[in-house]
Structures are given as structure tokens and as C-alpha cells.
Scaffold this active site. Sequence first.
Site, PDB file in Angstrom:
ATOM      1  N   GLY A 102      43.183  12.344  44.285  1.00  0.00           N
ATOM      2  CA  GLY A 102      44.458  12.183  45.513  1.00  0.00           C
ATOM      3  C   GLY A 102      44.422  13.516  46.265  1.00  0.00           C
ATOM      4  CG  ASP A 128      45.614   4.595  48.529  1.00  0.00           C
ATOM      5  OD1 ASP A 128      45.830   2.813  47.635  1.00  0.00           O
ATOM      6  OD2 ASP A 128      47.099   5.043  47.780  1.00  0.00           O
TER       7      ASP A 128
HETATM    8  O1  F6P Z   1      45.035   4.579  44.259  1.00  0.00           O
HETATM    9  C1  F6P Z   1      46.240   4.380  44.738  1.00  0.00           C
HETATM   10  C2  F6P Z   1      47.538   3.241  44.375  1.00  0.00           C
HETATM   11  O2  F6P Z   1      46.663   2.671  44.965  1.00  0.00           O
HETATM   12  C3  F6P Z   1      48.066   2.497  45.814  1.00  0.00           C
HETATM   13  O3  F6P Z   1      47.892   2.561  46.836  1.00  0.00           O
HETATM   14  C4  F6P Z   1      49.352   2.748  44.827  1.00  0.00           C
HETATM   15  O4  F6P Z   1      50.791   2.757  45.466  1.00  0.00           O
HETATM   16  C5  F6P Z   1      49.638   3.211  43.781  1.00  0.00           C
HETATM   17  O5  F6P Z   1      47.712   3.660  43.575  1.00  0.00           O
HETATM   18  C6  F6P Z   1      50.261   2.420  42.203  1.00  0.00           C
HETATM   19  O6  F6P Z   1      49.479   3.146  41.129  1.00  0.00           O
HETATM   20  P1  F6P Z   1      50.315   3.571  39.511  1.00  0.00           P
HETATM   21  O7  F6P Z   1      50.333   1.661  39.782  1.00  0.00           O
HETATM   22  O8  F6P Z   1      48.575   3.439  39.165  1.00  0.00           O
HETATM   23  O9  F6P Z   1      50.780   4.438  39.932  1.00  0.00           O
END
Ligand code: F6P
Length: 323
Positions: A102, A128
Site C-alpha cells: 500500500g 483498504d
Molecule cells: O491492511 C490495512 C489495515 O487493515 C488498516 O485498515 C488497519 O488499520 C491496519 O491494517 C491494521 O494493521 P496491523 O494490525 O497489521 O498494524
Amino acid sequence: MKKIAVLTSGGDSPGMNAAIRAVVRSSVYNGVDVCGVFRGFSGLIEGDFKDLKVRSVANILGRGGTILKYDRCEEFRTVEGRKRAYENLISEGVEGLVVIGGNGTFTGALMFHEEHGFPVVGLPGTIDNDLAGTDNTIGFDTATNTAVEAVDKIRDTADSHNRLFFIEVMGRDSGFIALSTGIATGAIAVMTPETGTTVNDLINVLEKAHERKKSSSIVIVAEGDDNGGAYEIAKRVIEITDKYDVRITVLGHLQRGGSPTCADRVLASRLGVEAVESLLKGDVNCMIGVVNDKLVHTDFETAINNKKNTLKDEVRLAQILSI
Ligand code: F6P
């Protein structure tokens, strides 16, 4: 170009494996060697490379997660870290790099390209869906289908008990998952960073539904909503009124896993093949996406900095249909 490398970075998303497979298979098809870099940018810096063959990616098309793994990497934020990564790629004989991830991934890729002139292409891999330059990111369709399935189940019990449910979905900075899920499950309200709905607005909507004798209500909350997450919003509603029997569910990382949908597998496959062909043509320093069913190349800066979509149409749709 004789050899390329592929890595995944940032939060995983269903379909990343399908993209890796497509990169490997199309490289082999084009007579190019390919290696996987394990643990994202950490693996680049530590030289964690492994040659991938056609059979190395057998039976991963339908698997969630990423076989290449991911590790948060502070060192790649430094000039020295990126230099080490460059030296490893050169000593491995790699001449082009595919990064799947991303915003953060592309920011790193852009700096790397600018400093070392190394050919990089990016594929949008995040649930996302918040990247400009593609209608859908790899994993978004699967994540929303997972959320919809979960909300449908919650609706059954909400309806039996006449309850008001606040259901939090992922989306730290954006409401794509929330809005699609809300529209697809007939939510009474969707709270996202884009909608700007206040708790008082929400109370008004709930009151009207109550007057109409609506039996159960579902409010979908994006985790990044300005009012806070589902727990915070529910708490504020309960402080204002005790009219509702409130329950809260946070779907969390459930949305990041699972077998990718057909749409995500096809998207990832198209993008993976195009990534290799772009590297071979020298069309680099860009993210590849699909817009209006056409493959589109967007330079990293635009993909990172441009807002994809204000979601106005989706917000309006959700409002019209929730009466
Ligand atoms: O993959 C994106 C996302 O899902 C966001 O919407 C979310 O805030 C984040 O990842 C959380 O990811 P992690 O718990 O891996 O830091």
C-alpha cells in the site's frame, strides 16, 4: 533484464499470493529468472532472497496471506538501509523489482528508485482500497465479502432481539470497506472519515427508525472514523439515550484473511503479469492498477498523494437506502 525480484510489504491482503504467482509464472514465461524477497524491505536489507520456480508457487492462488511474509522495517527509512538493499539486489543479479503493498510500500519504493535509479513497479495490495490509480486494490473484494458475511450473521441475532449493533470494520484512514459493507447489508448508518456523521446526526437517524418501528439496526463504523471506533460511539449514544439495547462487534483482522474471491484472484493475476511486462518494457517507477477494466499505470507520487475518491456517491446511496 535477466532477473527480477518480488516482495510483499505492509498489511497482508487476500490475493497477494495470486499476484506473487502471476509475477513468477509470467517471468518464467518471458525467460526471466525470479526470486522472492522474504519479510518485505527487511529481507531486501538482510539479503533474504530465494529463487522461485514455476512449482514454487503451485497451489497458492487460493490461499490468503502472503508466502513471502512481512516484517515492519525501520531501517529502510534510512539512506544507509536503502543502500544496503540496493547492494544486495545488485550482488544477487536482480535488475528489476516488483513491490506489492500500500501507501507506505510505495513511499519506500519511490525513495529507493529516486536514490538508486533501480527499476521498480508496484501492485496495490491492501484491503483498504485507498490508493488512487485503481478501482479496486487486491484484497478489497475479499475483505468486504468477509465483512458482509459476518454482518449478515449478526443481523439474524440483532433482529431476534430487537437490538442495535455497532459493527466496526477496518479502514484506518478511509471508509471504503465500511461503505460497501453498509450498502450491502442495509445498515441504518455508516460512520467513516468521509461521511462526517456526528453522534447527534446518528441519534436523529436512530430516532426516526425507532418511530418507524424498525426492529433491528446495524451501524457500520470504520475504525478510523473521527468520532472514534465502535466502542466509543456506542458509549456516547448510551450516554444520550437508554432507548436501545446496544451490542458491539469489532470484526478486526478477520477481514485480512481467507481465501481470495474470484475477483481478487483475477485482479491479482492481471496485475502480476502486467508488472513483469512493464519491467521488461522499462515502464517503471509506477503503480499498476485497473480502472474501468483497463490496466493503468500511475506514477508512485500520484498513487500515494492523490485522494482516490470522495465516496460521495456511496454515501448518498447508503443514506437513500437506509430510510
Ligand atoms: O491492511 C490495512 C489495515 O487493515 C488498516 O485498515 C488497519 O488499520 C491496519 O491494517 C491494521 O494493521 P496491523 O494490525 O497489521 O498494524
